[in-house]
Design an enzyme around this catalytic site. Structure first.
Site, PDB file in Angstrom:
ATOM      1  N   ASP A  23     -61.259   7.299  17.313  1.00  0.00           N
ATOM      2  CA  ASP A  23     -60.894   5.899  17.442  1.00  0.00           C
ATOM      3  C   ASP A  23     -62.175   5.065  17.522  1.00  0.00           C
ATOM      4  O   ASP A  23     -63.262   5.600  17.739  1.00  0.00           O
ATOM      5  CB  ASP A  23     -60.036   5.737  18.705  1.00  0.00           C
ATOM      6  CG  ASP A  23     -59.712   4.288  19.005  1.00  0.00           C
ATOM      7  OD1 ASP A  23     -59.288   3.579  18.074  1.00  0.00           O
ATOM      8  OD2 ASP A  23     -59.885   3.871  20.159  1.00  0.00           O
ATOM      9  N   PHE A  24     -62.047   3.757  17.348  1.00  0.00           N
ATOM     10  CA  PHE A  24     -63.235   2.901  17.419  1.00  0.00           C
ATOM     11  C   PHE A  24     -63.356   2.218  18.783  1.00  0.00           C
ATOM     12  O   PHE A  24     -64.198   2.585  19.592  1.00  0.00           O
ATOM     13  CB  PHE A  24     -63.219   1.849  16.301  1.00  0.00           C
ATOM     14  CG  PHE A  24     -64.437   0.967  16.312  1.00  0.00           C
ATOM     15  CD1 PHE A  24     -65.651   1.424  15.833  1.00  0.00           C
ATOM     16  CD2 PHE A  24     -64.383  -0.320  16.837  1.00  0.00           C
ATOM     17  CE1 PHE A  24     -66.792   0.627  15.865  1.00  0.00           C
ATOM     18  CE2 PHE A  24     -65.509  -1.131  16.881  1.00  0.00           C
ATOM     19  CZ  PHE A  24     -66.712  -0.661  16.383  1.00  0.00           C
ATOM     20  N   ASP A  25     -62.504   1.239  19.059  1.00  0.00           N
ATOM     21  CA  ASP A  25     -62.628   0.431  20.270  1.00  0.00           C
ATOM     22  C   ASP A  25     -62.415   1.275  21.526  1.00  0.00           C
ATOM     23  O   ASP A  25     -61.370   1.905  21.701  1.00  0.00           O
ATOM     24  CB  ASP A  25     -61.621  -0.721  20.246  1.00  0.00           C
ATOM     25  CG  ASP A  25     -61.930  -1.734  19.166  1.00  0.00           C
ATOM     26  OD1 ASP A  25     -62.801  -2.580  19.389  1.00  0.00           O
ATOM     27  OD2 ASP A  25     -61.306  -1.655  18.087  1.00  0.00           O
ATOM     28  N   ASP A 202     -58.794   6.641  23.364  1.00  0.00           N
ATOM     29  CA  ASP A 202     -58.831   6.179  24.755  1.00  0.00           C
ATOM     30  C   ASP A 202     -57.653   5.295  25.157  1.00  0.00           C
ATOM     31  O   ASP A 202     -57.551   4.902  26.312  1.00  0.00           O
ATOM     32  CB  ASP A 202     -60.118   5.379  25.000  1.00  0.00           C
ATOM     33  CG  ASP A 202     -60.032   3.970  24.430  1.00  0.00           C
ATOM     34  OD1 ASP A 202     -59.706   3.838  23.223  1.00  0.00           O
ATOM     35  OD2 ASP A 202     -60.266   3.014  25.176  1.00  0.00           O
TER      36      ASP A 202
END
Length: 222
Positions: A23-25, A202
């Site tokens: 994932d990124f954020d 997350d």
């Protein structure tokens, strides 16, 4: 701490064709007050470059739109999945999941309806074409804004036929076709003939991918 450094050690212990999904954020970037403020963490981009070509697949999978995601990560050669699985960029081609385009106007309509009901200073309204997000981390009273948004969602007619999800001080709006990160992960595992996969995430929207990995492990021996 750079989780990708430990991921390199982990993937080295796995046999066969290994895929890494991140994932990124909040995973390879710190959570920021607005989406534009998010920056990939120091060392994460280098780790992705090192892993690309070392493992069979490196994929960044996010709720962001693909074009924005690619610009934020800035690493060529990876597979980018955006809009929670609604679109994919691979080998120079951008492809939307079946049925996504028909919901563009309805998603925009819901965003407009919610904004007329709740428009507190600090809210960021992000229309990503195939999905949308309302960020309220930067407001003076995030819990109060969340309550106001929840009330608005329960009242406006435009929500009918669309799906809403709550994350970390964010309201996600998606098409009702059931496409999510887990679907994209499953397709990529199959298409790239992966023997093992690692996923890093997350937030609540990452649970679909985690559940898919568990299902693949239990039923397909991944």
């Amino acid at each position: 701490m750079n989780l990708l450094d430990y991921t390199e050690e982990l993937t080295g212990l796995l046999d066969g064709r290994v895929g890494l999904f991140v994932d990124f954020d909040g995973t390879i970037s710190h959570l920021a007050p607005t989406p534009d403020d998010a920056v990939i963490s120091p060392g994460a981009a280098d780790a992705l470059r090192r892993l690309h070509g070392t493992v069979a697949l490196v994929c960044v999978i996010s709720g962001r739109g693909v074009s924005n995601l690619r610009a934020k990560v800035g690493v060529d050669g990876l597979v980018y999945v955006g809009n929670h699985g609604g679109e994919r960029y691979e080998d120079g081609k951008l492809v939307a999941a079946p049925g996504m385009a028909e919901y563009e106007e309805r998603i925009a309509g819901l965003m407009g309806a919610l904004r007329r009901q709740v428009d507190s200073p600090g809210i960021v309204w992000e229309n990503k074409r195939y999905s949308a997000a309302v960020h309220f981390r930067a407001t003076e009273d995030p819990p109060g804004v969340r309550t106001a948004l929840a009330t608005a969602v329960s009242r406006v007619d435009e929500v009918d036929g669309l799906q809403v999800f709550w994350g970390k001080m964010i309201l996600e709006i998606r098409a009702p076709n059931g496409v999510h990160k887990g679907d994209a992960l499953r397709d990529l595992v199959r298409e790239h003939r992966l023997d093992a996969a690692v996923f890093l995430g997350d937030d609540m929207t990452d649970l679909d991918a985690m559940k898919t990995l568990r299902d693949l492990r239990e039923h397909n021996g991944l």
